[in-house]
Design a protein around this motif. Structure first.
Motif, short mmCIF file in Angstrom:
data_model
loop_
_atom_site.label_atom_id
_atom_site.label_comp_id
_atom_site.label_asym_id
_atom_site.label_seq_id
_atom_site.Cartn_x
_atom_site.Cartn_y
_atom_site.Cartn_z
N GLY A 25 0.72 -0.45 -3.86
CA GLY A 25 0.45 -2.89 -4.27
C GLY A 25 -0.43 -2.81 -3.28
O GLY A 25 -0.90 -3.71 -3.21
N GLY A 26 -0.34 -2.49 -1.86
CA GLY A 26 -1.68 -2.27 -1.29
C GLY A 26 -1.37 -3.28 0.02
O GLY A 26 -1.82 -4.02 0.34
N GLN A 127 -7.25 -5.83 -4.45
CA GLN A 127 -5.76 -5.28 -4.04
C GLN A 127 -5.13 -5.05 -5.30
O GLN A 127 -4.78 -3.88 -5.81
CB GLN A 127 -5.63 -5.97 -2.90
CG GLN A 127 -4.27 -4.82 -2.63
CD GLN A 127 -3.37 -5.77 -0.99
OE1 GLN A 127 -2.43 -6.80 -1.41
NE2 GLN A 127 -4.16 -5.62 -0.02
N ALA A 128 -4.37 -5.82 -6.13
CA ALA A 128 -4.60 -6.39 -7.82
C ALA A 128 -5.20 -5.32 -8.59
O ALA A 128 -4.13 -4.78 -9.23
CB ALA A 128 -3.70 -7.21 -8.17
N PHE A 129 -6.27 -5.16 -9.02
CA PHE A 129 -7.47 -5.15 -9.21
C PHE A 129 -6.74 -3.24 -9.27
O PHE A 129 -6.39 -2.48 -10.35
CB PHE A 129 -8.42 -5.01 -9.53
CG PHE A 129 -9.69 -4.15 -10.17
CD1 PHE A 129 -10.22 -4.88 -11.43
CD2 PHE A 129 -9.51 -3.07 -10.04
CE1 PHE A 129 -10.52 -4.86 -12.21
CE2 PHE A 129 -10.73 -2.55 -11.08
CZ PHE A 129 -11.13 -3.52 -12.00
N GLY A 130 -7.16 -2.62 -8.20
CA GLY A 130 -6.55 -1.30 -7.45
C GLY A 130 -5.17 -1.24 -8.47
O GLY A 130 -5.29 0.25 -8.89
N VAL A 163 -6.48 5.71 -0.12
CA VAL A 163 -7.78 5.68 0.43
C VAL A 163 -9.04 4.53 -0.55
O VAL A 163 -10.17 4.18 0.67
CB VAL A 163 -8.25 6.80 -0.62
CG1 VAL A 163 -9.85 7.65 -0.50
CG2 VAL A 163 -7.29 8.32 0.02
N PHE A 164 -8.25 4.02 -1.04
CA PHE A 164 -9.09 2.95 -1.52
C PHE A 164 -9.37 2.22 -0.66
O PHE A 164 -10.26 0.87 -0.24
CB PHE A 164 -8.07 2.40 -2.76
CG PHE A 164 -8.46 2.76 -4.06
CD1 PHE A 164 -9.14 3.67 -4.54
CD2 PHE A 164 -7.39 2.13 -4.85
CE1 PHE A 164 -9.28 4.72 -5.59
CE2 PHE A 164 -6.94 3.38 -6.25
CZ PHE A 164 -7.83 4.18 -6.86
N SER A 165 -8.04 1.86 0.46
CA SER A 165 -8.20 0.77 1.51
C SER A 165 -9.35 1.23 2.56
O SER A 165 -9.02 0.41 3.10
CB SER A 165 -6.46 0.27 2.18
OG SER A 165 -6.80 1.99 2.52
N LEU A 166 -9.77 2.15 2.58
CA LEU A 166 -10.70 2.62 3.75
C LEU A 166 -12.15 1.74 3.08
O LEU A 166 -13.22 1.56 4.34
CB LEU A 166 -10.57 4.24 3.83
CG LEU A 166 -9.57 4.19 3.98
CD1 LEU A 166 -9.54 5.82 4.90
CD2 LEU A 166 -9.08 4.01 6.01
N ALA A 167 -12.17 1.30 2.12
CA ALA A 167 -13.71 0.48 2.00
C ALA A 167 -14.09 -0.40 1.98
O ALA A 167 -13.71 -1.32 2.49
CB ALA A 167 -13.58 0.83 -0.04
N PRO A 168 -15.05 -0.40 2.79
CA PRO A 168 -15.80 -1.82 3.54
C PRO A 168 -15.73 -2.60 1.88
O PRO A 168 -15.29 -4.20 2.74
CB PRO A 168 -16.89 -1.33 3.61
CG PRO A 168 -17.38 0.52 3.77
CD PRO A 168 -16.24 1.13 2.47
N SER A 169 -15.80 -2.85 0.83
CA SER A 169 -15.62 -3.59 0.18
C SER A 169 -15.10 -3.41 -0.95
O SER A 169 -15.72 -2.24 -1.83
CB SER A 169 -17.16 -4.38 0.13
OG SER A 169 -17.14 -5.12 -1.61
#
Length: 221
Positions: A25-26, A127-130, A163-169
């Motif tokens: 859930g981020g 975040q919810a989208f991912g 890994v998603f959370s490392l994206a600048p955007s």
């Protein structure tokens, strides 16, 4: 194993599952500390139960011990991402290629994830989208109707979130995938699994390439 130990393991597994869901859930991000005393209060569990849950997350590659800092949510690198996508290709493509025409409940679960992502996009809650996108891919693996594979893939989904959370955007990274998720669903509904598998293979190739580029990019000064 006596009953007391069985209950302890069950509670530890429950805490580990909740921590894993917080990662998907981020809510727990790479580098965050997992402090035993805080988790004891949050989950109303014993220190031994929490410690066993953290050991389980460590075995799953979601947490790591850092000297002088304690247990922390893990940061993944290039080798781990390549391995994740090896697993994803094995499971998701197999699930699609061997799938029978979607039952209504299977389609409904996928549509719920897709529609959840659409609503998150409207709110600009990336975040919810991912998270909804990850749930869609969990439902793809669910086509194999294997509780063991479902449980295993939940760990893969959690690693993907790290890994998603490392994206600048996260918006720029996440936005392109929604239409492709829906396209794969629609092909499955239409009884065209071979085309759905081709679409998923291309999807995974592009997603892996984007994440490897992300991890290879120089850190901002």
């Amino acid at each position: 194993m006596n009953d007391k130990n069985a209950i302890g393991l069950s509670l530890a597994a429950q805490v580990a599952n909740e921590l894993r869901e917080d990662i998907i859930g981020g809510r727990l991000l790479p580098g965050m500390a997992l402090v035993e005393s805080e988790l004891v209060l949050a989950y109303n569990a014993s220190r031994n139960t929490v410690r066993e849950a953290l050991h389980q997350l460590g075995r799953e590659g979601l947490a790591t011990y850092v000297r002088n800092k304690g247990v922390m949510v893990r940061r993944l690198g290039l080798a781990e991402v390549r391995d994740i996508f090896l697993v994803r290709r094995t499971l998701e493509l197999q699930a699609i290629r061997t799938s029978k025409p979607l039952r209504e409940y299977q389609s409904d679960r996928m549509l719920e994830a897709i529609e959840g992502a659409e609503l998150a996009q409207d709110r600009e809650d990336w975040q919810a989208f991912g998270t909804h996108s990850l749930h869609f891919h969990q439902h793809i693996v669910g086509l194999m109707r294997s509780p063991l594979l479902d449980e295993f893939f939940a760990n893969i989904a959690a690693q993907m979130r790290l890994v998603f959370s490392l994206a600048p955007s996260e918006e720029n990274f996440q936005r392109p995938w929604l239409a492709r998720d829906r396209h794969i669903h629609d092909l499955l509904v239409a009884g065209r699994p071979h085309e759905a598998a081709e679409a998923m293979a291309e999807y995974l190739d592009d997603s892996e390439s984007a994440l490897l580029d992300l991890l290879s990019a120089p850190l901002p000064l």
